[in-house]
Design a protein around this motif. Structure first.
Motif, PDB file in Angstrom:
ATOM      1  N   THR A 217      -9.919   0.050  -4.235  1.00 19.03           N
ATOM      2  CA  THR A 217     -10.163   1.480  -4.028  1.00 19.03           C
ATOM      3  C   THR A 217      -9.821   1.933  -2.610  1.00 19.03           C
ATOM      4  OG1 THR A 217     -12.492   0.966  -3.587  1.00 19.03           O
ATOM      5  CG2 THR A 217     -11.926   1.638  -5.831  1.00 19.03           C
ATOM      6  N   GLY A 218      -8.934   1.218  -1.941  1.00 20.71           N
ATOM      7  CA  GLY A 218      -8.470   1.665  -0.627  1.00 20.71           C
ATOM      8  C   GLY A 218      -9.408   1.373   0.523  1.00 20.71           C
ATOM      9  N   ASP A 219     -10.368   0.473   0.332  1.00 21.83           N
ATOM     10  CA  ASP A 219     -11.353   0.206   1.383  1.00 21.83           C
ATOM     11  C   ASP A 219     -10.692  -0.253   2.682  1.00 21.83           C
ATOM     12  OD1 ASP A 219     -13.148   0.762  -0.609  1.00 21.83           O
ATOM     13  OD2 ASP A 219     -13.751  -1.313  -0.943  1.00 21.83           O
ATOM     14  N   GLY A 220      -9.767  -1.201   2.569  1.00 22.91           N
ATOM     15  CA  GLY A 220      -9.129  -1.740   3.758  1.00 22.91           C
ATOM     16  C   GLY A 220      -8.344  -0.697   4.529  1.00 22.91           C
ATOM     17  N   LEU A 221      -7.678   0.198   3.792  1.00 25.91           N
ATOM     18  CA  LEU A 221      -6.894   1.236   4.458  1.00 25.91           C
ATOM     19  C   LEU A 221      -7.795   2.187   5.222  1.00 25.91           C
ATOM     20  CD1 LEU A 221      -4.878   0.015   2.396  1.00 25.91           C
ATOM     21  CD2 LEU A 221      -3.929   2.311   2.117  1.00 25.91           C
ATOM     22  N   ARG A 222      -8.912   2.568   4.620  1.00 23.80           N
ATOM     23  CA  ARG A 222      -9.822   3.484   5.297  1.00 23.80           C
ATOM     24  C   ARG A 222     -10.478   2.834   6.516  1.00 23.80           C
ATOM     25  NH1 ARG A 222     -10.422   5.463   0.040  1.00 23.80           N
ATOM     26  NH2 ARG A 222     -11.894   3.809  -0.492  1.00 23.80           N
ATOM     27  N   LEU A 223     -10.877   1.579   6.383  1.00 20.17           N
ATOM     28  CA  LEU A 223     -11.488   0.883   7.512  1.00 20.17           C
ATOM     29  C   LEU A 223     -10.527   0.802   8.686  1.00 20.17           C
ATOM     30  CD1 LEU A 223     -13.203  -2.069   5.596  1.00 20.17           C
ATOM     31  CD2 LEU A 223     -14.378  -0.194   6.763  1.00 20.17           C
ATOM     32  N   ALA A 224      -9.265   0.481   8.404  1.00 22.75           N
ATOM     33  CA  ALA A 224      -8.291   0.288   9.469  1.00 22.75           C
ATOM     34  C   ALA A 224      -7.859   1.598  10.104  1.00 22.75           C
ATOM     35  CB  ALA A 224      -7.073  -0.456   8.926  1.00 22.75           C
TER      36      ALA A 224
ATOM     37  N   GLY B 291      -7.469  -7.865  17.255  1.00 20.20           N
ATOM     38  CA  GLY B 291      -8.514  -8.413  16.410  1.00 20.20           C
ATOM     39  C   GLY B 291      -8.468  -7.980  14.961  1.00 20.20           C
ATOM     40  N   LEU B 292      -7.425  -7.267  14.542  1.00 17.99           N
ATOM     41  CA  LEU B 292      -7.373  -6.773  13.159  1.00 17.99           C
ATOM     42  C   LEU B 292      -6.082  -7.230  12.480  1.00 17.99           C
ATOM     43  CD1 LEU B 292      -8.927  -5.097  11.084  1.00 17.99           C
ATOM     44  CD2 LEU B 292      -7.644  -3.085  11.849  1.00 17.99           C
ATOM     45  N   TYR B 293      -6.243  -7.828  11.300  1.00 17.34           N
ATOM     46  CA  TYR B 293      -5.131  -8.370  10.514  1.00 17.34           C
ATOM     47  C   TYR B 293      -5.220  -7.821   9.086  1.00 17.34           C
ATOM     48  CZ  TYR B 293      -4.832 -11.838  14.298  1.00 17.34           C
ATOM     49  OH  TYR B 293      -4.705 -12.452  15.521  1.00 17.34           O
ATOM     50  N   ALA B 294      -4.103  -7.904   8.365  1.00 18.50           N
ATOM     51  CA  ALA B 294      -4.097  -7.477   6.961  1.00 18.50           C
ATOM     52  C   ALA B 294      -3.122  -8.326   6.172  1.00 18.50           C
ATOM     53  CB  ALA B 294      -3.739  -6.000   6.829  1.00 18.50           C
ATOM     54  N   CYS B 295      -3.429  -8.526   4.900  1.00 18.83           N
ATOM     55  CA  CYS B 295      -2.516  -9.222   3.994  1.00 18.83           C
ATOM     56  C   CYS B 295      -2.785  -8.740   2.579  1.00 18.83           C
ATOM     57  CB  CYS B 295      -2.679 -10.743   4.102  1.00 18.83           C
ATOM     58  SG  CYS B 295      -4.331 -11.342   3.726  1.00 18.83           S
ATOM     59  N   GLY B 296      -2.013  -9.240   1.633  1.00 24.58           N
ATOM     60  CA  GLY B 296      -2.136  -8.767   0.258  1.00 24.58           C
ATOM     61  C   GLY B 296      -1.735  -7.313   0.145  1.00 24.58           C
ATOM     62  N   ASN B 297      -2.333  -6.582  -0.774  1.00 25.98           N
ATOM     63  CA  ASN B 297      -1.948  -5.188  -0.981  1.00 25.98           C
ATOM     64  C   ASN B 297      -2.511  -4.229   0.052  1.00 25.98           C
ATOM     65  OD1 ASN B 297      -0.408  -5.880  -3.149  1.00 25.98           O
ATOM     66  ND2 ASN B 297      -1.785  -5.100  -4.705  1.00 25.98           N
ATOM     67  N   ASP B 298      -3.371  -4.718   0.951  1.00 29.31           N
ATOM     68  CA  ASP B 298      -3.762  -3.880   2.088  1.00 29.31           C
ATOM     69  C   ASP B 298      -2.626  -3.767   3.091  1.00 29.31           C
ATOM     70  OD1 ASP B 298      -6.222  -3.359   1.056  1.00 29.31           O
ATOM     71  OD2 ASP B 298      -7.356  -4.570   2.485  1.00 29.31           O
ATOM     72  N   MET B 299      -1.718  -4.704   3.053  1.00 36.97           N
ATOM     73  CA  MET B 299      -0.541  -4.718   3.923  1.00 36.97           C
ATOM     74  C   MET B 299       0.602  -4.004   3.211  1.00 36.97           C
ATOM     75  SD  MET B 299       1.442  -8.211   5.008  1.00 36.97           S
ATOM     76  CE  MET B 299       3.203  -8.210   5.381  1.00 36.97           C
ATOM     77  N   GLY B 300       1.321  -3.159   3.928  1.00 34.98           N
ATOM     78  CA  GLY B 300       2.453  -2.472   3.322  1.00 34.98           C
ATOM     79  C   GLY B 300       3.469  -3.450   2.771  1.00 34.98           C
ATOM     80  N   SER B 301       4.114  -3.081   1.683  1.00 37.17           N
ATOM     81  CA  SER B 301       5.078  -3.957   1.013  1.00 37.17           C
ATOM     82  C   SER B 301       6.243  -4.319   1.924  1.00 37.17           C
ATOM     83  CB  SER B 301       5.623  -3.272  -0.243  1.00 37.17           C
ATOM     84  OG  SER B 301       6.770  -3.936  -0.732  1.00 37.17           O
TER      85      SER B 301
ATOM     86  N   ALA C 142       2.160  -0.425  -3.153  1.00 36.55           N
ATOM     87  CA  ALA C 142       3.114  -0.942  -2.177  1.00 36.55           C
ATOM     88  C   ALA C 142       2.938  -0.308  -0.801  1.00 36.55           C
ATOM     89  CB  ALA C 142       4.551  -0.709  -2.673  1.00 36.55           C
ATOM     90  N   ILE C 143       2.289   0.824  -0.746  1.00 41.03           N
ATOM     91  CA  ILE C 143       1.999   1.460   0.549  1.00 41.03           C
ATOM     92  C   ILE C 143       0.707   0.867   1.098  1.00 41.03           C
ATOM     93  CG2 ILE C 143       1.257   3.629   1.622  1.00 41.03           C
ATOM     94  CD1 ILE C 143       3.277   5.050  -0.156  1.00 41.03           C
ATOM     95  N   GLY C 144       0.781   0.428   2.347  1.00 41.72           N
ATOM     96  CA  GLY C 144      -0.389  -0.188   2.965  1.00 41.72           C
ATOM     97  C   GLY C 144      -0.289  -0.101   4.474  1.00 41.72           C
ATOM     98  N   LEU C 145      -1.020  -0.942   5.146  1.00 45.85           N
ATOM     99  CA  LEU C 145      -1.079  -0.905   6.607  1.00 45.85           C
ATOM    100  C   LEU C 145       0.183  -1.484   7.231  1.00 45.85           C
ATOM    101  CD1 LEU C 145      -4.758  -2.144   6.880  1.00 45.85           C
ATOM    102  CD2 LEU C 145      -3.953   0.193   7.288  1.00 45.85           C
ATOM    103  N   LYS C 146       0.577  -0.897   8.346  1.00 46.79           N
ATOM    104  CA  LYS C 146       1.674  -1.464   9.121  1.00 46.79           C
ATOM    105  C   LYS C 146       1.191  -2.737   9.797  1.00 46.79           C
ATOM    106  CE  LYS C 146       4.578   2.515  10.336  1.00 46.79           C
ATOM    107  NZ  LYS C 146       5.160   3.297  11.460  1.00 46.79           N
ATOM    108  N   VAL C 147       1.982  -3.796   9.683  1.00 46.03           N
ATOM    109  CA  VAL C 147       1.653  -5.044  10.358  1.00 46.03           C
ATOM    110  C   VAL C 147       2.898  -5.588  11.038  1.00 46.03           C
ATOM    111  CG1 VAL C 147      -0.126  -5.592   8.634  1.00 46.03           C
ATOM    112  CG2 VAL C 147       2.160  -6.558   8.406  1.00 46.03           C
TER     113      VAL C 147
ATOM    114  N   ALA D 281      -8.230  -7.631   3.282  1.00 52.93           N
ATOM    115  CA  ALA D 281      -7.511  -8.042   2.079  1.00 52.93           C
ATOM    116  C   ALA D 281      -8.271  -7.531   0.862  1.00 52.93           C
ATOM    117  CB  ALA D 281      -7.387  -9.565   2.046  1.00 52.93           C
ATOM    118  N   THR D 282      -8.461  -6.211   0.814  1.00 52.55           N
ATOM    119  CA  THR D 282      -9.328  -5.608  -0.200  1.00 52.55           C
ATOM    120  C   THR D 282      -8.598  -5.156  -1.462  1.00 52.55           C
ATOM    121  OG1 THR D 282      -9.185  -3.358   0.706  1.00 52.55           O
ATOM    122  CG2 THR D 282     -10.864  -4.813   1.633  1.00 52.55           C
TER     123      THR D 282
END
Length: 575
Positions: free
Chosen positions: A298-305, A522-532, A501-506, A268-269
């Motif tokens: 700065t896109g940390d969550g997207l790069r990590l995932a 074991g990996l979850y996402a929310c907020g703007n790390d998650m795709g709109s 609005a572009i983020g990780l698929k969940v 949730a970065t």
């Protein structure tokens, strides 16, 4: 300072609204939680925001006597988010959003109340409501946090008075009527005296409103559950055992350190608003590089995932949520970005013009629609100038950008170039590089209808949402008045984003997905790390925070319901 333990049940990366919600829920369910925040403060962009949370059919509406239904909410979304992509996530949001509100009320310090007169952005469309779907945080006393109050990110100074006093939306009309109403004068005096007393004990006001109150309430919830928070820490990568994410790698001195997560990691970065590479890849050139979101996104969550094989959700009609913004320099030399959300554009006596000096949009549309019109104008040419134009009575009564109402002298704003002033329209046009005859014709055409409260060209003030943003005391149209009295002013505005609005698929459990649709264990996402879930559409105020809280809640509950996985023994690092 390093974490107290080598292993936690849940690790949350990012202490914005979504991340803190996930952490608070997981902790309330009895899990040991660590939150890792890259900055020295909690709150992210939420702490700067108006704190609006869009959740249809919430119980708070019913308590206030307002009607809504799932059927109406589905109808409204089908008319404002017509694309089929992410329909399942929208269904999960509608089903579990009210559940999230009730859970937070019962198990955390979060308290929300309905904004009864806050219409959906497209009130003319089937299923819309005139208010109540939007919730706002109840005022919070920051002194309840004790020494921890210093960890709550301060609001933008441009949205406070006297160097740190926050006011809520109900205070603003009274502050405008201080010289006209004894009741308003007494209310303003009480606010100022309370603030003065607070400043004797704190570097800023401790009566918190809007997004600052939401951030503080979530933080208080974490503290009450003994959630550990690691500040000013960077996550270097995710640790994996096989195909399962089992923790994070953080930098400790010259060495990397593994912190294990038995059940999972929540990203949730804050999205990628301030990452030049991702902006260039996904945002249109005309958008430039201006953002009203916090610089930590700065896109940390997207790069990590994606390093673990996660997929991005690029099914977005718009890659970001937009807002027109003006730029300025603060006294300390830092660049300020002022988002023109609701304070000035819809008020009577201002128009927006393009580089040719012509109006191009209904100024009272939502900030998202306003910028979409900016991006369409001139076929999306980069760095194309746009301006808000007004006269002295408007500037005095309503302010413009960060210039507050009743500002006696605007000399410093003119001297800095933030505001352009001229004795007549021709001179104003020349100063901003517009053909004088064109700007004069534009204003004359607007004034012809405005004298009678009409806007034949764009229909400004034609919906309850637009009128809600106007000045109810101005008749006959709260959004329209002529521009007549010198001097005249112009302020340049730019397309900016409030978040990506572009983020990780969940999936509906907030689990991050691979390209083949299988979850990354074991990996979850929310907020703007998650795709709109709205595909970059903006049906109402709080369209980012509503899903952020809902899917943060969903992630926390799903982690609590899952089985405990063994902590990784010979974990590998994904960077």
């Amino acid at each position: 300072m390093m974490p107290a333990h080598e292993t936690y049940d849940v690790i949350v990366v990012g202490a914005g609204a979504g991340g803190m919600t996930a952490a608070a829920v997981a902790a309330a369910e009895g899990l040991r939680v660590l939150v890792i925040e890259k900055t020295a403060f909690v709150g992210g962009t939420t702490a700067w925001s108006d704190g609006m949370i869009w959740i249809p059919v919430n119980a708070k509406m019913k308590e206030a006597g307002l009607s809504d239904s799932v059927t109406d909410a589905v109808r409204y979304l089908s008319n404002t988010v017509p694309e089929p992509a992410n329909a399942g996530l929208r269904a999960a949001f509608l089903a579990r959003g009210p559940e999230a509100v009730a859970y937070l009320q019962a198990n955390t310090q979060v308290r929300l109340q309905p904004v009864e007169a806050c219409p959906d952005y497209y009130p003319e469309r089937l299923g819309a409501t005139p208010g109540g779907r939007v919730l706002e945080p109840v005022v919070f006393d920051g002194t309840q946090l004790g020494a921890h109050f210093a960890r709550v990110r301060a609001p933008l100074p441009e949205f406070t008075l006297f160097g740190g006093m926050m006011v809520n939306r109900l205070d603003i009309p009274h502050l405008r009527r201080v010289g006209k109403s004894l009741r308003s004068a007494l209310r303003a005096a009480r606010l100022v005296s309370e603030y003065a007393w607070q400043r004797l004990r704190s570097p800023r006001g401790t009566t918190l409103h809007l997004g600052n109150a939401l951030a503080a309430r979530l933080y208080a919830s974490l503290l009450a559950r003994q959630v550990e928070i690691l500040f000013s820490a960077d996550v270097e990568g995710l640790s994996t055992q096989g195909e399962r994410v089992g923790g994070v790698i953080i930098r400790h001195g010259a060495r990397d350190r593994l912190i294990a997560a038995r059940r999972g990691v929540v990203l949730a970065t804050g999205g990628f608003s301030h990452d030049a590479t991702l902006r260039k890849r996904f945002l249109p050139p005309a958008a430039g590089f201006i953002s009203a979101a916090h610089t930590s996104g700065t896109g940390d969550g997207l790069r990590l995932a994606t390093a673990t094989g996660a997929a991005l959700n690029t099914d977005a009609t718009s890659p970001a949520y937009w807002v027109p913004a003006s730029l300025f320099r603060r006294a300390d030399g830092s660049r300020g970005v002022f988002p023109h959300t609701v304070s000035d554009r819809a008020k009577p006596g201002v128009i927006a013009v393009n580089a040719a000096g012509r109006r191009f949009v209904n100024e009272a549309l939502s900030y998202h629609e306003f910028v979409l019109a900016m991006l369409r104008d001139g076929d999306g040419e980069p760095d194309r100038p746009f301006y808000l134009i007004c006269d002295r009575p408007f500037l005095w009564r309503y302010g413009l950008g960060r210039i507050k109402p009743f500002t006696r002298s605007v000399r410093r704003y003119v001297a800095s170039g933030e505001l352009v002033e001229a004795a007549d329209i021709a001179q104003l046009a020349a100063k901003i590089g517009i053909k004088p005859s064109t700007l004069a014709a534009t204003i004359a055409s607007y004034n012809e209808g405005a004298k009678e409260g009409r806007d034949p060209e764009f229909g400004r003030g034609s919906t309850i949402y637009q009128r809600h943003l106007g000045d109810a005391a101005h008749k006959p149209n709260p959004c329209v008045a002529p521009i007549l009295c010198a001097p005249y002013f112009a302020m340049r505005i730019y397309p900016a984003d409030l978040g990506t609005a572009i983020g990780l698929k969940v999936d509906a459990q907030a689990r991050v997905l691979r390209e083949d649709g299988t979850p990354v264990a074991g990996l979850y996402a929310c907020g703007n790390d998650m795709g709109s879930i709205m595909n970059g559409n903006c049906p109402g105020p709080g369209i980012a925070l509503g899903p952020a809280l809902t899917f943060g809640y969903i992630a926390g509950r799903h982690l609590a319901e899952g089985s405990v996985a063994a902590a990784p023994i010979a974990a590998t690092t994904s960077v």
